[in-house]
Design an enzyme around this catalytic site. Structure first.
Site, PDB file in Angstrom:
ATOM      1  N   HIS A 200       0.848  -1.193   0.000  1.00 33.51           N
ATOM      2  CA  HIS A 200       0.000   0.000   0.000  1.00 33.51           C
ATOM      3  C   HIS A 200       0.882   1.241   0.000  1.00 33.51           C
ATOM      4  CE1 HIS A 200       1.055   0.252   4.212  1.00 33.51           C
ATOM      5  NE2 HIS A 200       0.515  -0.944   4.455  1.00 33.51           N
TER       6      HIS A 200
HETATM    7  P1  TYD Z   1      -1.366  -2.765   7.972  1.00 33.09           P
HETATM    8  O1  TYD Z   1      -1.121  -1.318   7.799  1.00 33.09           O
HETATM    9  O2  TYD Z   1      -2.163  -3.481   6.932  1.00 33.09           O
HETATM   10  O3  TYD Z   1       0.034  -3.535   8.158  1.00 33.09           O
HETATM   11  P2  TYD Z   1       1.143  -3.802   7.054  1.00 33.09           P
HETATM   12  O4  TYD Z   1       1.362  -2.533   6.311  1.00 33.09           O
HETATM   13  O5  TYD Z   1       2.339  -4.228   7.823  1.00 33.09           O
HETATM   14  O6  TYD Z   1       0.704  -4.918   6.195  1.00 33.09           O
HETATM   15  O7  TYD Z   1      -2.017  -2.991   9.414  1.00 33.09           O
HETATM   16  C1  TYD Z   1      -2.396  -4.261   9.902  1.00 33.09           C
HETATM   17  C2  TYD Z   1      -3.544  -4.075  10.881  1.00 33.09           C
HETATM   18  O8  TYD Z   1      -3.152  -3.286  11.987  1.00 33.09           O
HETATM   19  C3  TYD Z   1      -4.742  -3.385  10.262  1.00 33.09           C
HETATM   20  O9  TYD Z   1      -5.913  -3.997  10.815  1.00 33.09           O
HETATM   21  C4  TYD Z   1      -4.674  -1.973  10.765  1.00 33.09           C
HETATM   22  C5  TYD Z   1      -3.991  -2.125  12.098  1.00 33.09           C
HETATM   23  N1  TYD Z   1      -3.136  -0.985  12.445  1.00 33.09           N
HETATM   24  C6  TYD Z   1      -3.484  -0.160  13.504  1.00 33.09           C
HETATM   25  O10 TYD Z   1      -4.508  -0.354  14.174  1.00 33.09           O
HETATM   26  N2  TYD Z   1      -2.669   0.884  13.829  1.00 33.09           N
HETATM   27  C7  TYD Z   1      -1.534   1.145  13.144  1.00 33.09           C
HETATM   28  O11 TYD Z   1      -0.805   2.118  13.480  1.00 33.09           O
HETATM   29  C8  TYD Z   1      -1.186   0.296  12.041  1.00 33.09           C
HETATM   30  C9  TYD Z   1       0.062   0.556  11.232  1.00 33.09           C
HETATM   31  C10 TYD Z   1      -2.006  -0.750  11.729  1.00 33.09           C
END
Ligand code: TYD
Length: 136
Positions: free
Chosen positions: A49
């Protein structure tokens, strides 16, 4: 591409090593949020993303992983395999994290609070965004 890999300070003595990041010093933004990624199963890819506003600074506190970045014109892969490397990723960059080693620990400091509306999850939409946002 404005992503940049920094060598962080490393204070080494007989007791081991110490590295440090501070906002507006090694980290070129005000730190609003810190999160970490751990217990990543082998072969898994994370990220996939971009953020419209959020900037990030990533450190592999333990183990190693790769961060693949793209700005719509150029792609690069940074291997974070030293605890004294810090990778700065500005806003508007597509990023994927993969090749996590066993027991790796990724520290991410961010310039904004978590906001799911800041995410661009679709690569085609990102390419469209990066050509129309006039940033590059
Ligand atoms: P995501 O951003 O998809 O992780 P990555 O980029 O590593 O794949 O986040 C995973 C999950 O965690 C998603 O449900 C959102 C949650 N999240 C939070 O609640 N707070 C945060 O600061 C972050 C980065 C993610």
């Amino acid at each position: 591409m404005n992503c940049q890999l920094f060598n962080l300070p490393k204070k080494a003595d007989g007791r081991g090593n110490l590295s440090v990041i501070e906002e507006f010093k090694q980290v070129p933004f005000k730190i609003k949020r810190t999160y970490w990624i751990y217990d990543v199963p082998g072969g898994v890819e994370r990220g996939g993303h971009a953020y419209r506003e959020n900037e990030e600074f990533i450190v592999a506190l333990s183990g190693s992983f790769d961060v693949c970045v793209a700005d719509g014109k150029e792609q690069k892969t940074f291997s974070l395999n030293r605890s004294y490397y810090g990778l700065y990723i500005p806003k508007g960059i597509w990023r994927i994290m993969n090749n996590f080693s066993t027991n790796s620990l990724a520290l991410i400091v961010s310039s904004t609070n978590y906001d799911e509306k800041d995410y661009i999850m679709d690569y085609e939409e990102f390419l469209q965004y990066s050509t129309t946002s006039n940033r590059f």
